[in-house]
Design an enzyme around this catalytic site. Structure first.
Site, PDB file in Angstrom:
ATOM      1  N   GLU A   1      42.425  55.171  40.523  1.00  0.00           N
ATOM      2  CA  GLU A   1      42.409  55.573  41.924  1.00  0.00           C
ATOM      3  C   GLU A   1      43.138  54.561  42.797  1.00  0.00           C
ATOM      4  O   GLU A   1      43.170  53.370  42.494  1.00  0.00           O
ATOM      5  CB  GLU A   1      40.963  55.725  42.402  1.00  0.00           C
ATOM      6  CG  GLU A   1      40.270  56.893  41.729  1.00  0.00           C
ATOM      7  CD  GLU A   1      38.825  57.053  42.162  1.00  0.00           C
ATOM      8  OE1 GLU A   1      38.472  58.129  42.649  1.00  0.00           O
ATOM      9  OE2 GLU A   1      38.047  56.098  42.014  1.00  0.00           O
TER      10      GLU A   1
ATOM     11  N   CYS B   1      45.316  50.045  48.738  1.00  0.00           N
ATOM     12  CA  CYS B   1      44.430  49.394  47.769  1.00  0.00           C
ATOM     13  C   CYS B   1      44.760  49.990  46.408  1.00  0.00           C
ATOM     14  O   CYS B   1      44.638  51.199  46.224  1.00  0.00           O
ATOM     15  CB  CYS B   1      42.975  49.665  48.169  1.00  0.00           C
ATOM     16  SG  CYS B   1      41.774  48.984  47.026  1.00  0.00           S
TER      17      CYS B   1
ATOM     18  N   CYS C   1      37.556  48.513  33.934  1.00  0.00           N
ATOM     19  CA  CYS C   1      37.534  47.056  34.116  1.00  0.00           C
ATOM     20  C   CYS C   1      36.576  46.474  33.090  1.00  0.00           C
ATOM     21  O   CYS C   1      35.531  47.061  32.809  1.00  0.00           O
ATOM     22  CB  CYS C   1      37.053  46.694  35.525  1.00  0.00           C
ATOM     23  SG  CYS C   1      37.125  44.915  35.883  1.00  0.00           S
TER      24      CYS C   1
ATOM     25  N   CYS D   1      30.756  43.529  36.358  1.00  0.00           N
ATOM     26  CA  CYS D   1      29.903  43.115  37.479  1.00  0.00           C
ATOM     27  C   CYS D   1      28.920  44.257  37.774  1.00  0.00           C
ATOM     28  O   CYS D   1      29.348  45.394  37.975  1.00  0.00           O
ATOM     29  CB  CYS D   1      30.761  42.803  38.704  1.00  0.00           C
ATOM     30  SG  CYS D   1      31.998  41.514  38.386  1.00  0.00           S
TER      31      CYS D   1
ATOM     32  N   CYS E   1      29.300  46.836  40.781  1.00  0.00           N
ATOM     33  CA  CYS E   1      30.598  47.490  40.986  1.00  0.00           C
ATOM     34  C   CYS E   1      30.684  48.746  40.140  1.00  0.00           C
ATOM     35  O   CYS E   1      30.407  48.717  38.937  1.00  0.00           O
ATOM     36  CB  CYS E   1      31.716  46.518  40.613  1.00  0.00           C
ATOM     37  SG  CYS E   1      33.355  47.252  40.607  1.00  0.00           S
TER      38      CYS E   1
ATOM     39  N   GLY F   1      39.937  47.480  38.265  1.00  0.00           N
ATOM     40  CA  GLY F   1      40.506  46.499  37.350  1.00  0.00           C
ATOM     41  C   GLY F   1      40.484  45.076  37.855  1.00  0.00           C
ATOM     42  O   GLY F   1      40.268  44.805  39.034  1.00  0.00           O
ATOM     43  N   GLU F   2      40.700  44.164  36.928  1.00  0.00           N
ATOM     44  CA  GLU F   2      40.788  42.737  37.229  1.00  0.00           C
ATOM     45  C   GLU F   2      42.262  42.343  37.081  1.00  0.00           C
ATOM     46  O   GLU F   2      42.770  42.223  35.963  1.00  0.00           O
ATOM     47  CB  GLU F   2      39.887  41.962  36.256  1.00  0.00           C
ATOM     48  CG  GLU F   2      40.098  40.468  36.228  1.00  0.00           C
ATOM     49  CD  GLU F   2      40.114  39.789  37.604  1.00  0.00           C
ATOM     50  OE1 GLU F   2      39.259  40.100  38.460  1.00  0.00           O
ATOM     51  OE2 GLU F   2      41.015  38.948  37.818  1.00  0.00           O
TER      52      GLU F   2
ATOM     53  N   SER G   1      43.078  39.880  44.192  1.00  0.00           N
ATOM     54  CA  SER G   1      41.646  39.563  44.192  1.00  0.00           C
ATOM     55  C   SER G   1      41.170  39.370  42.761  1.00  0.00           C
ATOM     56  O   SER G   1      41.492  40.164  41.883  1.00  0.00           O
ATOM     57  CB  SER G   1      40.896  40.737  44.854  1.00  0.00           C
ATOM     58  OG  SER G   1      39.521  40.471  44.932  1.00  0.00           O
TER      59      SER G   1
ATOM     60  N   SER H   1      36.411  36.540  44.294  1.00  0.00           N
ATOM     61  CA  SER H   1      35.148  37.268  44.446  1.00  0.00           C
ATOM     62  C   SER H   1      34.019  36.366  43.991  1.00  0.00           C
ATOM     63  O   SER H   1      33.718  36.286  42.802  1.00  0.00           O
ATOM     64  CB  SER H   1      35.193  38.551  43.607  1.00  0.00           C
ATOM     65  OG  SER H   1      36.216  39.383  44.092  1.00  0.00           O
ATOM     66  N   LEU H   2      33.409  35.669  44.935  1.00  0.00           N
ATOM     67  CA  LEU H   2      32.413  34.660  44.558  1.00  0.00           C
ATOM     68  C   LEU H   2      31.009  35.280  44.477  1.00  0.00           C
ATOM     69  O   LEU H   2      30.351  35.209  43.462  1.00  0.00           O
ATOM     70  CB  LEU H   2      32.460  33.493  45.548  1.00  0.00           C
ATOM     71  CG  LEU H   2      31.829  32.203  45.051  1.00  0.00           C
ATOM     72  CD1 LEU H   2      32.565  31.644  43.835  1.00  0.00           C
ATOM     73  CD2 LEU H   2      31.785  31.146  46.151  1.00  0.00           C
ATOM     74  N   HIS H   3      30.553  35.840  45.576  1.00  0.00           N
ATOM     75  CA  HIS H   3      29.292  36.593  45.635  1.00  0.00           C
ATOM     76  C   HIS H   3      28.024  35.780  45.467  1.00  0.00           C
ATOM     77  O   HIS H   3      26.926  36.289  45.716  1.00  0.00           O
ATOM     78  CB  HIS H   3      29.286  37.775  44.648  1.00  0.00           C
ATOM     79  CG  HIS H   3      30.443  38.709  44.798  1.00  0.00           C
ATOM     80  ND1 HIS H   3      30.849  39.192  46.021  1.00  0.00           N
ATOM     81  CD2 HIS H   3      31.301  39.238  43.894  1.00  0.00           C
ATOM     82  CE1 HIS H   3      31.902  39.988  45.853  1.00  0.00           C
ATOM     83  NE2 HIS H   3      32.199  40.022  44.578  1.00  0.00           N
TER      84      HIS H   3
ATOM     85  N   ASN I   1      28.437  48.263  49.056  1.00  0.00           N
ATOM     86  CA  ASN I   1      28.467  49.727  48.959  1.00  0.00           C
ATOM     87  C   ASN I   1      27.626  50.090  47.756  1.00  0.00           C
ATOM     88  O   ASN I   1      28.052  49.866  46.625  1.00  0.00           O
ATOM     89  CB  ASN I   1      29.893  50.223  48.714  1.00  0.00           C
ATOM     90  CG  ASN I   1      30.755  50.049  49.933  1.00  0.00           C
ATOM     91  OD1 ASN I   1      30.396  50.489  51.010  1.00  0.00           O
ATOM     92  ND2 ASN I   1      31.883  49.394  49.763  1.00  0.00           N
TER      93      ASN I   1
ATOM     94  N   CYS J   1      35.353  49.559  48.837  1.00  0.00           N
ATOM     95  CA  CYS J   1      35.340  48.497  47.835  1.00  0.00           C
ATOM     96  C   CYS J   1      34.313  48.735  46.762  1.00  0.00           C
ATOM     97  O   CYS J   1      33.149  48.958  47.044  1.00  0.00           O
ATOM     98  CB  CYS J   1      34.972  47.164  48.461  1.00  0.00           C
ATOM     99  SG  CYS J   1      36.131  46.618  49.639  1.00  0.00           S
TER     100      CYS J   1
HETATM  101  N1  SAH Z   1      38.436  42.576  39.907  1.00  0.00           N
HETATM  102  C1  SAH Z   1      38.846  42.128  41.220  1.00  0.00           C
HETATM  103  C2  SAH Z   1      39.121  43.294  42.151  1.00  0.00           C
HETATM  104  C3  SAH Z   1      37.890  44.123  42.303  1.00  0.00           C
HETATM  105  S1  SAH Z   1      37.498  45.048  43.714  1.00  0.00           S
HETATM  106  C4  SAH Z   1      37.760  41.253  41.810  1.00  0.00           C
HETATM  107  O1  SAH Z   1      36.666  41.268  41.307  1.00  0.00           O
HETATM  108  O2  SAH Z   1      38.047  40.537  42.759  1.00  0.00           O
HETATM  109  C5  SAH Z   1      37.604  44.078  45.124  1.00  0.00           C
HETATM  110  C6  SAH Z   1      36.323  43.495  45.685  1.00  0.00           C
HETATM  111  O3  SAH Z   1      35.282  44.473  45.869  1.00  0.00           O
HETATM  112  C7  SAH Z   1      35.735  42.410  44.817  1.00  0.00           C
HETATM  113  O4  SAH Z   1      35.405  41.313  45.636  1.00  0.00           O
HETATM  114  C8  SAH Z   1      34.487  43.064  44.276  1.00  0.00           C
HETATM  115  O5  SAH Z   1      33.533  42.123  43.881  1.00  0.00           O
HETATM  116  C9  SAH Z   1      34.058  43.901  45.459  1.00  0.00           C
HETATM  117  N2  SAH Z   1      33.075  44.928  45.144  1.00  0.00           N
HETATM  118  C10 SAH Z   1      32.897  45.543  43.950  1.00  0.00           C
HETATM  119  N3  SAH Z   1      31.896  46.430  44.020  1.00  0.00           N
HETATM  120  C11 SAH Z   1      31.428  46.377  45.277  1.00  0.00           C
HETATM  121  C12 SAH Z   1      30.384  47.071  45.968  1.00  0.00           C
HETATM  122  N4  SAH Z   1      29.679  47.997  45.353  1.00  0.00           N
HETATM  123  N5  SAH Z   1      30.197  46.770  47.269  1.00  0.00           N
HETATM  124  C13 SAH Z   1      30.957  45.844  47.887  1.00  0.00           C
HETATM  125  N6  SAH Z   1      31.938  45.167  47.294  1.00  0.00           N
HETATM  126  C14 SAH Z   1      32.179  45.419  46.001  1.00  0.00           C
END
Ligand code: SAH
Length: 377
Positions: free
Chosen positions: A114, A127, A134, A138, A141, A189-190, A223, A246-248, A326, A369
Site C-alpha cells: 500500500e 508514504c 515486514c 512490532c 503495528c 516494511g523496514e 524511517s 522509531s524509538l517508542h 492507531n 501510520c
Molecule cells: N519500519 C519502519 C517504517 C514503519 S512505519 C519503522 O519502523 O520506522 C512508520 C512509523 O509508524 C514507525 O515509527 C512505526 O513504529 C509507526 N507505527 C507503526 N504502527 C503504528 C500504530 N499502530 N500507531 C502509530 N504508529 C505506528
C-alpha cells in the site's frame, strides 16, 4: 539469489512460500548509463533511453500510445525492455475530501503493498512501502503482524511515487495540479532491511529530471526500527535525507517488547547511531514515539527519553515526533489520554527537547501510520 545490483543482496525471507521470481527489470531500477546500455543491446541509440526516461520521470507517462516522439514500431519494444508494468492498483480509498488517498497495489507475483498520498496546503507527501510485509514484528503495528513476504525492487518503490505524481500532474487530486514534494518510507516494511533497493529508489527520486524525479533529498524521510549498521552506512552516503528512528521507549525493558529488534541493537546503540547521523550530515534526526496508553506514556518515561537524547548534547540534533497510537484490529493497546500526552510533551519541552505531535491523516481508511496491512485489506 540476487544477481542484479538492483536487488538487495540481503537474504530474502519468506513467511509464505512464494515463487522467488524477481520483479521485471524497469527503467527505474537502472542508472542512466545502464539504461543506455539496455537500449544499445536492443539495437537502439542511447538517446532513446533518455527519451523514455523523460516520459517516465518528467511526464509520468507509461502508456506507449502517448510516446509520440518515439517511432510507433519502437514503442512496444522499448516498453517491454524498460517499462514493464510493475504494479496494478486494485483498490483505492479516499478520506479528507480526497486529500488523503490510499492505494492497494498488486505486484507482479501477487504480493500486495500500500501507499498513501497526503495533500496539505503547500506540500504533498507520499508514504511508500519498501517491503511486502515486514519482518520486524512490532506488536502494535498492523504490517508487523503478518511477517515479511519479500523485499520490493527499486522500480516498485519508485513506481508508487510516480503514480502519485501522475495523479497530481493530471489534476486528479482535489486542489489543482501539483507535484510530490515529500516522500516518507513509513508504509509497509523496514527500509533499512532492504537497503540497496531503497537507496536506489532514493537516488532515482533525487536525480535531476529526466534521469530521475528531481526531488530534494531533504524532503525524503527514511524511517527505521534502528538497524544500526545500516544507519551508519546511510550517514556515509552523502545524500542528506531525513532519518527517523522509531524509538517508542527510552528503556530497553519496554523497547525489547515494543520493537523486538531492540534485543539486537539497544536503545543506546540506536540513539547513538541516530546522533551519528545528525553529526555527520548536519540533518536533524526525528525520534518517532507512538503514544500508547499506560504502556510508554508515563511522565517519568518522558524525562528518561529527554535525558537519553540530551546525553548526546543539546545542539539541536534531534526532535521528538509523538504519534497517537492507531489501534490495530484485535490490539489490546490504545492511544494515550489527552492529558497524559500533554504532560509528556510538557516534560520533553521543559528539558529542551523540541517535540511535535503528529497529525494523523486517513484514520478512517486505515491509511494512517502503522495501519497498512495489505493482507487484511
Ligand atoms: N519500519 C519502519 C517504517 C514503519 S512505519 C519503522 O519502523 O520506522 C512508520 C512509523 O509508524 C514507525 O515509527 C512505526 O513504529 C509507526 N507505527 C507503526 N504502527 C503504528 C500504530 N499502530 N500507531 C502509530 N504508529 C505506528
Amino acid at each position: 539469489m540476487a544477481d542484479s545490483a538492483s536487488i538487495t543482496s540481503l537474504p530474502l525471507v519468506f513467511d509464505e512460500p512464494r515463487k522467488a521470481k524477481r520483479p521485471p527489470r524497469h527503467l527505474a531500477d537502472l542508472t542512466p548509463d545502464e539504461r543506455a546500455v539496455v537500449a544499445k543491446e536492443a539495437g537502439l541509440p542511447g538517446f532513446r533511453a533518455k527519451q523514455l526516461s523523460r516520459h517516465y520521470f518528467a511526464r509520468f507517462v507509461d502508456d506507449p500510445a502517448e510516446m509520440t516522439d518515439l517511432p510507433v514500431e519502437l514503442r512496444s519494444q522499448l516498453q517491454a525492455a524498460l517499462l514493464p508494468v510493475l504494479a496494478t492498483a486494485v483498490h483505492t480509498q479516499e478520506a479528507d475530501g480526497g486529500a488523503t488517498r490510499k492505494t492497494l497495489w498488486k505486484l507482479h507475483d501477487g504480493a500486495l503493498v500500500e501507499s498513501v498520498l497526503m495533500r496539505y496546503p503547500g506540500r504533498v507527501t507520499m508514504c511508500v512501502s519498501s517491503q511486502a510485509g515486514c519482518g520486524m514484528a512490532c506488536p502494535f503495528c498492523a504490517t508487523g503482524q503478518a511477517g515479511l513476504q519479500r523485499n520490493m525492487s527499486t522500480g516498485e518503490i519508485v513506481e508508487q511515487v510516480v503514480a502519485g505524481a501522475r495523479l497530481l500532474a493530471r489534476n486528479q487530486v482535489p486542489g489543482g495540479p501539483g507535484r510530490v514534494s515529500n516522500v516518507v518510507f513509513m508504509g509497509m516494511g523496514e527500509p533499512m532491511a532492504n537497503y540497496n533497493a531503497v537507496m536506489g529508489a532514493v537516488r532515482r527520486m533525487v536525480d535531476p529530471t529526466p534521469d530521475g524525479l528531481g526531488m530534494s533529498a531533504r524532503g525524503i524521510t527514511v524511517s527505521t526500527v534502528g538497524l544500526v549498521p545500516r544507519m551508519l552506512q546511510l550517514a556515509d552516503e552523502h545524500i542528506p535525507v531525513t532519518l527517523a528512528l522509531s524509538l517508542h521507549a527510552p528503556d530497553d525493558d519496554l523497547r525489547n517488547e515494543l520493537v523486538p529488534i531492540n534485543t539486537r541493537w539497544s536503545v543506546r546503540e540506536a540513539v547513538e547511531a541516530a546522533w551519528n547521523y545528525a553529526r555527520v550530515t548536519r540533518r536533524r534526526v526525528s525520534i518517532e514515539y507512538a503514544m500508547i496508553k499506560d504502556i510508554n506514556d508515563q511522565g517519568w518515561r518522558a524525562d528518561m527519553l529527554a535525558d537519553v537524547l540530551r546525553s548526546y548534547g543539546d545542539w539541536g540534533w534531534v526532535h521528538v515526533n509523538l504519534i497517537p497510537l492507531n489501534p490495530t484490529p484485535g490490539s489490546k493497546w490504545t492511544a494515550s489520554r489527552p492529558e497524559d500526552e500533554r504532560e509528556f510533551v510538557r516534560r520533553l519541552i521543559d528539558k529542551g527537547v523540541p517535540t511535535t505531535v503528529r497529525d494523523t491523516r486517513g484514520r478512517e481508511i486505515d491509511g494512517a501510520c502503522g495501519q497498512l496491512a495489505a493482507g487484511q485489506a
